[in-house]
Write a protein that holds these residues in place. Structure first.
Motif, PDB file in Angstrom:
ATOM      1  N   ASP A 116      25.937  14.167  73.068  1.00 60.53           N
ATOM      2  CA  ASP A 116      26.515  12.927  72.528  1.00 60.53           C
ATOM      3  C   ASP A 116      28.025  12.905  72.708  1.00 60.53           C
ATOM      4  OD1 ASP A 116      24.039  12.040  71.798  1.00 60.53           O
ATOM      5  OD2 ASP A 116      24.245  12.520  69.666  1.00 60.53           O
ATOM      6  N   ALA A 117      28.671  14.048  72.482  1.00 59.61           N
ATOM      7  CA  ALA A 117      30.125  14.123  72.653  1.00 59.61           C
ATOM      8  C   ALA A 117      30.511  13.974  74.113  1.00 59.61           C
ATOM      9  CB  ALA A 117      30.637  15.455  72.109  1.00 59.61           C
ATOM     10  N   LEU A 118      29.687  14.539  74.984  1.00 62.16           N
ATOM     11  CA  LEU A 118      29.942  14.441  76.424  1.00 62.16           C
ATOM     12  C   LEU A 118      29.871  12.984  76.871  1.00 62.16           C
ATOM     13  CD1 LEU A 118      30.488  16.686  78.541  1.00 62.16           C
ATOM     14  CD2 LEU A 118      28.080  16.546  79.158  1.00 62.16           C
ATOM     15  N   ARG A 119      28.875  12.265  76.375  1.00 62.21           N
ATOM     16  CA  ARG A 119      28.749  10.844  76.719  1.00 62.21           C
ATOM     17  C   ARG A 119      29.914  10.035  76.158  1.00 62.21           C
ATOM     18  NH1 ARG A 119      23.179  12.018  76.054  1.00 62.21           N
ATOM     19  NH2 ARG A 119      23.269  11.537  73.828  1.00 62.21           N
ATOM     20  N   TRP A 120      30.314  10.337  74.909  1.00 61.55           N
ATOM     21  CA  TRP A 120      31.443   9.628  74.301  1.00 61.55           C
ATOM     22  C   TRP A 120      32.702   9.810  75.125  1.00 61.55           C
ATOM     23  CZ3 TRP A 120      36.242  11.114  72.641  1.00 61.55           C
ATOM     24  CH2 TRP A 120      36.959  10.176  71.874  1.00 61.55           C
ATOM     25  N   ALA A 121      32.886  11.025  75.643  1.00 63.72           N
ATOM     26  CA  ALA A 121      34.085  11.333  76.427  1.00 63.72           C
ATOM     27  C   ALA A 121      34.008  10.792  77.849  1.00 63.72           C
ATOM     28  CB  ALA A 121      34.290  12.842  76.466  1.00 63.72           C
ATOM     29  N   GLY A 122      32.821  10.330  78.269  1.00 62.95           N
ATOM     30  CA  GLY A 122      32.667   9.811  79.618  1.00 62.95           C
ATOM     31  C   GLY A 122      32.831  10.872  80.688  1.00 62.95           C
ATOM     32  N   MET A 123      32.447  12.105  80.368  1.00 61.70           N
ATOM     33  CA  MET A 123      32.632  13.221  81.299  1.00 61.70           C
ATOM     34  C   MET A 123      31.375  13.454  82.125  1.00 61.70           C
ATOM     35  SD  MET A 123      34.693  15.945  78.903  1.00 61.70           S
ATOM     36  CE  MET A 123      34.726  17.225  80.176  1.00 61.70           C
ATOM     37  N   SER A 124      31.568  13.675  83.408  1.00 68.78           N
ATOM     38  CA  SER A 124      30.466  14.017  84.299  1.00 68.78           C
ATOM     39  C   SER A 124      30.234  15.523  84.262  1.00 68.78           C
ATOM     40  CB  SER A 124      30.801  13.593  85.730  1.00 68.78           C
ATOM     41  OG  SER A 124      31.864  14.399  86.236  1.00 68.78           O
ATOM     42  N   SER A 125      29.156  15.976  84.895  1.00 64.23           N
ATOM     43  CA  SER A 125      28.891  17.415  84.966  1.00 64.23           C
ATOM     44  C   SER A 125      29.993  18.125  85.729  1.00 64.23           C
ATOM     45  CB  SER A 125      27.533  17.667  85.626  1.00 64.23           C
ATOM     46  OG  SER A 125      27.485  17.103  86.927  1.00 64.23           O
ATOM     47  N   LYS A 126      30.571  17.470  86.734  1.00 65.52           N
ATOM     48  CA  LYS A 126      31.678  18.064  87.487  1.00 65.52           C
ATOM     49  C   LYS A 126      32.915  18.203  86.605  1.00 65.52           C
ATOM     50  CE  LYS A 126      29.893  18.634  91.620  1.00 65.52           C
ATOM     51  NZ  LYS A 126      29.764  19.993  92.202  1.00 65.52           N
ATOM     52  N   ASP A 127      33.185  17.171  85.792  1.00 65.53           N
ATOM     53  CA  ASP A 127      34.313  17.254  84.852  1.00 65.53           C
ATOM     54  C   ASP A 127      34.143  18.452  83.930  1.00 65.53           C
ATOM     55  OD1 ASP A 127      35.436  14.889  85.843  1.00 65.53           O
ATOM     56  OD2 ASP A 127      34.339  13.647  84.402  1.00 65.53           O
ATOM     57  N   LEU A 128      32.932  18.620  83.409  1.00 63.07           N
ATOM     58  CA  LEU A 128      32.655  19.717  82.497  1.00 63.07           C
ATOM     59  C   LEU A 128      32.816  21.069  83.196  1.00 63.07           C
ATOM     60  CD1 LEU A 128      31.729  20.627  79.685  1.00 63.07           C
ATOM     61  CD2 LEU A 128      29.370  20.430  80.491  1.00 63.07           C
ATOM     62  N   GLU A 129      32.365  21.158  84.425  1.00 61.35           N
ATOM     63  CA  GLU A 129      32.502  22.403  85.184  1.00 61.35           C
ATOM     64  C   GLU A 129      33.970  22.792  85.347  1.00 61.35           C
ATOM     65  OE1 GLU A 129      30.523  21.984  88.904  1.00 61.35           O
ATOM     66  OE2 GLU A 129      28.526  21.744  87.994  1.00 61.35           O
ATOM     67  N   ARG A 130      34.820  21.804  85.624  1.00 61.32           N
ATOM     68  CA  ARG A 130      36.250  22.092  85.804  1.00 61.32           C
ATOM     69  C   ARG A 130      36.874  22.593  84.509  1.00 61.32           C
ATOM     70  NH1 ARG A 130      35.978  17.612  89.494  1.00 61.32           N
ATOM     71  NH2 ARG A 130      36.306  16.111  87.806  1.00 61.32           N
ATOM     72  N   VAL A 131      36.546  21.920  83.395  1.00 64.53           N
ATOM     73  CA  VAL A 131      37.071  22.349  82.100  1.00 64.53           C
ATOM     74  C   VAL A 131      36.579  23.753  81.760  1.00 64.53           C
ATOM     75  CG1 VAL A 131      36.981  21.916  79.609  1.00 64.53           C
ATOM     76  CG2 VAL A 131      37.354  20.017  81.191  1.00 64.53           C
ATOM     77  N   GLU A 132      35.301  23.980  81.988  1.00 66.03           N
ATOM     78  CA  GLU A 132      34.708  25.267  81.622  1.00 66.03           C
ATOM     79  C   GLU A 132      35.282  26.409  82.449  1.00 66.03           C
ATOM     80  OE1 GLU A 132      30.318  27.344  81.002  1.00 66.03           O
ATOM     81  OE2 GLU A 132      30.476  25.171  81.323  1.00 66.03           O
ATOM     82  N   ALA A 133      35.563  26.183  83.713  1.00 71.93           N
ATOM     83  CA  ALA A 133      36.133  27.239  84.557  1.00 71.93           C
ATOM     84  C   ALA A 133      37.482  27.707  84.016  1.00 71.93           C
ATOM     85  CB  ALA A 133      36.286  26.732  85.998  1.00 71.93           C
ATOM     86  N   VAL A 134      38.306  26.749  83.609  1.00 75.43           N
ATOM     87  CA  VAL A 134      39.612  27.087  83.037  1.00 75.43           C
ATOM     88  C   VAL A 134      39.442  27.849  81.730  1.00 75.43           C
ATOM     89  CG1 VAL A 134      41.724  26.122  82.036  1.00 75.43           C
ATOM     90  CG2 VAL A 134      40.788  25.163  84.152  1.00 75.43           C
ATOM     91  N   GLU A 135      38.541  27.372  80.886  1.00 71.22           N
ATOM     92  CA  GLU A 135      38.371  27.987  79.576  1.00 71.22           C
ATOM     93  C   GLU A 135      37.728  29.371  79.666  1.00 71.22           C
ATOM     94  OE1 GLU A 135      39.998  27.007  77.274  1.00 71.22           O
ATOM     95  OE2 GLU A 135      40.393  24.913  77.769  1.00 71.22           O
ATOM     96  N   ARG A 136      36.887  29.600  80.666  1.00 71.84           N
ATOM     97  CA  ARG A 136      36.310  30.930  80.831  1.00 71.84           C
ATOM     98  C   ARG A 136      37.374  31.945  81.224  1.00 71.84           C
ATOM     99  NH1 ARG A 136      31.374  31.717  79.717  1.00 71.84           N
ATOM    100  NH2 ARG A 136      29.873  29.981  79.709  1.00 71.84           N
ATOM    101  N   ASP A 137      38.339  31.538  82.029  1.00 72.06           N
ATOM    102  CA  ASP A 137      39.458  32.429  82.358  1.00 72.06           C
ATOM    103  C   ASP A 137      40.247  32.781  81.101  1.00 72.06           C
ATOM    104  OD1 ASP A 137      38.791  32.438  85.027  1.00 72.06           O
ATOM    105  OD2 ASP A 137      40.298  30.949  85.614  1.00 72.06           O
ATOM    106  N   GLU A 138      40.495  31.760  80.260  1.00 75.34           N
ATOM    107  CA  GLU A 138      41.256  32.006  79.030  1.00 75.34           C
ATOM    108  C   GLU A 138      40.444  32.828  78.030  1.00 75.34           C
ATOM    109  OE1 GLU A 138      44.520  31.746  76.295  1.00 75.34           O
ATOM    110  OE2 GLU A 138      44.248  31.780  78.468  1.00 75.34           O
ATOM    111  N   LEU A 139      39.133  32.601  77.987  1.00 76.07           N
ATOM    112  CA  LEU A 139      38.273  33.409  77.121  1.00 76.07           C
ATOM    113  C   LEU A 139      38.360  34.878  77.511  1.00 76.07           C
ATOM    114  CD1 LEU A 139      35.944  33.282  74.903  1.00 76.07           C
ATOM    115  CD2 LEU A 139      34.371  33.347  76.848  1.00 76.07           C
ATOM    116  N   ALA A 140      38.275  35.157  78.809  1.00 80.93           N
ATOM    117  CA  ALA A 140      38.347  36.537  79.284  1.00 80.93           C
ATOM    118  C   ALA A 140      39.699  37.159  78.961  1.00 80.93           C
ATOM    119  CB  ALA A 140      38.088  36.583  80.788  1.00 80.93           C
ATOM    120  N   ARG A 141      40.776  36.391  79.135  1.00 81.82           N
ATOM    121  CA  ARG A 141      42.108  36.907  78.829  1.00 81.82           C
ATOM    122  C   ARG A 141      42.234  37.284  77.360  1.00 81.82           C
ATOM    123  NH1 ARG A 141      46.821  35.993  76.579  1.00 81.82           N
ATOM    124  NH2 ARG A 141      46.105  34.089  75.571  1.00 81.82           N
ATOM    125  N   ARG A 142      41.771  36.375  76.497  1.00 77.23           N
ATOM    126  CA  ARG A 142      41.906  36.640  75.061  1.00 77.23           C
ATOM    127  C   ARG A 142      40.999  37.780  74.615  1.00 77.23           C
ATOM    128  NH1 ARG A 142      43.133  31.077  71.711  1.00 77.23           N
ATOM    129  NH2 ARG A 142      44.540  30.157  73.234  1.00 77.23           N
TER     130      ARG A 142
END
Length: 216
Positions: A81-107
């Protein structure tokens, strides 16, 4: 005037609602970064061990503070539901997740688990508040995988409607359940961003390498 002066004050108030765990074998796990400040005040007030659990919010494009999901060690949550509200595609989510996984590993490398054993113990998972709940639930599921006896999610403030899923949380403690909830920060006079250095100091270590005053 807000409910809390700052995260430390919120932690002291939250500790008053967690008195049944005072002096027990429970361990307090702050959701890094801001939740560690609240958790440190709880741990100090109750005489408990302190550790951290690392989570990264998957923020909506252009509205990064609004979570469409969250990731933690071995855990991925996406809210359709949040994904639809934000109007994000699966590609958009993949880009966000790639960045956040790098930061998760760093932390996690910088100040993830500090070696506190949680198996067979009560794990008090603490944050500075809940908005959508994605980060808190991800943290609790990551902790659940470490086989504690119980997982207790404890936050100073949350939306009145929020209820954590029973597969992630055994108990939920929240002194302030607000019906007109917009953002966690509105309940704090001082909600400045917590630094890596502050987290490391609270956990009893010194920041090294990339564990610096990273703004993200």
């Amino acid at each position: 005037m807000a409910l809390f002066a700052d995260r430390r004050a919120a932690g002291r108030e939250l500790a008053a609602a967690l008195q049944e765990w005072r002096g027990t074998d429970a361990v307090v796990l702050g959701i890094a970064r801001g939740g560690v400040v609240v958790a440190a005040a709880v741990a100090d007030a109750l005489g408990l061990e302190l550790d951290a659990v690392v989570v990264r919010k998957l923020g909506a494009a252009g509205h990064e503070e609004f979570a469409v999901g969250a990731i933690a060690d071995g855990v991925r949550i996406v809210t359709p539901d949040a994904l639809r509200w934000a109007g994000m595609s699966s590609k958009d989510l993949e880009r966000v997740e790639a960045v956040e996984r790098d930061e998760l590993a760093r932390r996690m490398e910088a100040y993830g688990s500090r070696g506190r054993e949680v198996t067979g113990r009560t794990a008090l998972v603490v944050d500075d508040g809940v908005a959508t709940g994605a980060s808190a639930v991800a943290a609790c599921r990551a902790v659940r995988a470490r086989e504690p006896e119980r997982v207790v999610l404890a936050v100073p403030v949350a939306p009145e409607r929020f209820a954590p899923p029973p597969d992630a949380v055994d108990d939920f403690v929240c002194p302030h359940r607000e019906s007109d909830f917009w953002a966690v920060g509105e309940y704090y006079d001082d909600f400045r961003q917590t630094s890596d250095a502050e987290v490391m100091a609270l956990l009893g270590g010194a920041p090294t390498g990339s564990a610096t005053e990273n703004g993200r």
